[in-house]
Design an enzyme around this catalytic site. Structure first.
Site, PDB file in Angstrom:
ATOM      1  CG  MET A  26      -1.832  -1.070   1.200  1.00  0.00           C
ATOM      2  SD  MET A  26      -3.550  -1.000   1.882  1.00  0.00           S
ATOM      3  CE  MET A  26      -2.551  -0.666   3.714  1.00  0.00           C
ATOM      4  CG  HIS A  30       8.704   0.105   5.510  1.00  0.00           C
ATOM      5  ND1 HIS A  30       8.852  -1.108   5.549  1.00  0.00           N
ATOM      6  CD2 HIS A  30       7.353   0.298   5.548  1.00  0.00           C
ATOM      7  CE1 HIS A  30       7.703  -1.905   5.801  1.00  0.00           C
ATOM      8  NE2 HIS A  30       6.672  -1.107   5.896  1.00  0.00           N
ATOM      9  CG  HIS A  33       6.974  -2.275   1.749  1.00  0.00           C
ATOM     10  ND1 HIS A  33       7.028  -1.147   2.009  1.00  0.00           N
ATOM     11  CD2 HIS A  33       5.999  -2.795   1.998  1.00  0.00           C
ATOM     12  CE1 HIS A  33       5.735  -0.723   2.817  1.00  0.00           C
ATOM     13  NE2 HIS A  33       4.945  -1.823   2.689  1.00  0.00           N
ATOM     14  CD  GLN A  57      -6.004  -3.567   3.110  1.00  0.00           C
ATOM     15  OE1 GLN A  57      -6.146  -4.094   1.882  1.00  0.00           O
ATOM     16  NE2 GLN A  57      -5.201  -3.464   3.626  1.00  0.00           N
ATOM     17  N   GLY A 144       4.670 -10.290   4.042  1.00  0.00           N
ATOM     18  CA  GLY A 144       5.634 -10.363   5.376  1.00  0.00           C
ATOM     19  C   GLY A 144       4.842 -10.987   6.440  1.00  0.00           C
ATOM     20  CD  GLU A 145       7.639 -15.264   8.818  1.00  0.00           C
ATOM     21  OE1 GLU A 145       8.439 -14.803  10.186  1.00  0.00           O
ATOM     22  OE2 GLU A 145       7.746 -16.467   8.764  1.00  0.00           O
ATOM     23  CG  ASP A 147       0.897  -6.965   8.003  1.00  0.00           C
ATOM     24  OD1 ASP A 147       0.452  -6.034   8.683  1.00  0.00           O
ATOM     25  OD2 ASP A 147       2.293  -6.516   7.437  1.00  0.00           O
ATOM     26  CG  LEU A 180      11.328  -1.267   9.548  1.00  0.00           C
ATOM     27  CD1 LEU A 180      12.095  -1.402   8.320  1.00  0.00           C
ATOM     28  CD2 LEU A 180      11.410   0.208  10.308  1.00  0.00           C
TER      29      LEU A 180
HETATM   30  P1  AMP Z   1       1.823  -2.970   3.478  1.00  0.00           P
HETATM   31  O1  AMP Z   1       2.314  -2.021   2.408  1.00  0.00           O
HETATM   32  O2  AMP Z   1       1.795  -2.466   4.831  1.00  0.00           O
HETATM   33  O3  AMP Z   1       0.097  -3.260   3.137  1.00  0.00           O
HETATM   34  O4  AMP Z   1       2.801  -4.113   3.419  1.00  0.00           O
HETATM   35  C1  AMP Z   1       2.753  -4.964   2.155  1.00  0.00           C
HETATM   36  C2  AMP Z   1       3.724  -6.110   2.424  1.00  0.00           C
HETATM   37  O5  AMP Z   1       5.028  -5.634   3.346  1.00  0.00           O
HETATM   38  C3  AMP Z   1       2.787  -6.925   3.347  1.00  0.00           C
HETATM   39  O6  AMP Z   1       2.980  -8.471   3.076  1.00  0.00           O
HETATM   40  C4  AMP Z   1       3.583  -6.787   4.689  1.00  0.00           C
HETATM   41  O7  AMP Z   1       3.418  -7.986   5.382  1.00  0.00           O
HETATM   42  C5  AMP Z   1       4.758  -6.773   4.363  1.00  0.00           C
HETATM   43  N1  AMP Z   1       5.523  -5.968   5.403  1.00  0.00           N
HETATM   44  C6  AMP Z   1       5.316  -4.790   6.062  1.00  0.00           C
HETATM   45  N2  AMP Z   1       6.125  -4.358   6.950  1.00  0.00           N
HETATM   46  C7  AMP Z   1       6.714  -5.372   7.088  1.00  0.00           C
HETATM   47  C8  AMP Z   1       8.119  -5.617   8.049  1.00  0.00           C
HETATM   48  N3  AMP Z   1       8.726  -4.693   8.940  1.00  0.00           N
HETATM   49  N4  AMP Z   1       8.834  -6.885   7.673  1.00  0.00           N
HETATM   50  C9  AMP Z   1       8.772  -7.637   6.510  1.00  0.00           C
HETATM   51  N5  AMP Z   1       7.150  -7.396   5.888  1.00  0.00           N
HETATM   52  C10 AMP Z   1       6.666  -6.266   6.091  1.00  0.00           C
END
Ligand code: AMP
Length: 271
Positions: A26, A30, A33, A57, A144-145, A147, A180
């Protein structure tokens, strides 16, 4: 790095590739990602990243409004990474025909952890992941784990429905061990300090868990302690089995899961 602004261009561009790794995001890019992207780059010939703040969501309008968005900065970081072949930036209409709620229903046993506290959240996540997977048709999806429940539910749905594999990726943390997250951009120094201390407490709690007779009582009392010390709201603090997300009474194959609020920002972690 080619930027794809709609489905038609995407279909045309991706047609020749049959070893495609997909990293859905989204935005608010960082190092978490980037670790997913690096893994995709290692395991797949081509990597596609999507940036789409999926309104369906969000169970809270304020959260959707304040969600960090900076597409220019994101593209700059992604370009510099040099491991991305395609970035997909869909518009709402590219993904959805209408504003209606997702037709996906969660099983009763899955209405736990974040699903219990964020009504409709995972229905929205599963719906968008289903749609993105259909459009992109990747061989592998990297998630990512951090989430963990999202990873668990998406893997269960997509691997049954498509040929794709969902690959779990380790949580990346800052120098203070704070996981992160794009939402960390909304935190101030003092919030981040609390997050750092909460991580430390969680490590302690996890260490002590096996010595306790009644884990659920122990976690409840620890939850109340954390609430009082840091004056924070905590949605849950639970020990669950990583294979089925059932409440666990041993550290084996289990993690502690927490969701709490700092500065009205909802943070989650598991370890
Ligand atoms: P988001 O942009 O927050 O929807 O995250 C996109 C993907 O990055 C999802 O699969 C998250 O689980 C993963 N993600 C977010 N933060 C982290 C992190 N600190 N370490 C590893 N993966 C992450």
């Amino acid at each position: 790095m080619k930027i794809l602004l709609n489905k038609a261009t995407l279909f045309e561009t991706l047609r020749p590739f049959n070893d495609l790794g997909f990293v859905p995001t989204m935005g608010g890019i960082h190092k978490g990602h980037l670790s997913l992207i690096n893994k995709s780059n290692r395991l797949c010939k081509k990597t596609i990243v999507s940036i789409f703040v999926n309104p369906k969501q969000f169970n809270n309008k304020k959260d959707l409004k304040s969600y960090p968005r900076n597409i220019k900065k994101d593209l700059k970081i992604l370009k510099k990474n040099k491991k991305i072949d395609f970035v997909y930036l869909p518009k709402f209409k590219d993904i959805y025909k209408d504003k209606n709620k997702s037709k996906i229903k969660l099983h009763k046993k899955d209405k736990i952890l974040c699903a219990k506290f964020r009504k409709g959240h995972f229905e929205g996540v599963l719906d968008v992941m289903d749609k993105l997977t259909k459009i992109i048709n990747p061989q592998k999806i990297f998630m990512g784990e951090k989430d963990f429940q999202q990873l668990y539910l998406v893997k269960k749905l997509l691997e049954k429905k498509y040929k794709t594999k969902v690959i779990p990726c380790k949580t990346i943390r800052d120098k203070n061990n704070v996981a992160l997250s794009s939402r960390n951009f909304l935190l101030n120094k003092s919030n981040l300090n609390v997050a750092k201390n909460i991580y430390k407490k969680l490590v302690r709690i996890k260490k002590n868990i096996n010595k306790k007779n009644n884990i659920s009582d122990f976690l409840n009392s620890q939850k109340n302690k954390l609430k009082n010390i840091y004056q924070i709201e905590i949605d849950y603090l639970e020990l669950r089995n990583i294979n089925n997300l059932k409440i666990s009474n041993t550290n084996k194959n289990s993690r502690i899961f927490i969701a709490y609020y700092l500065n009205n920002v909802r943070l989650i972690d598991n370890l």
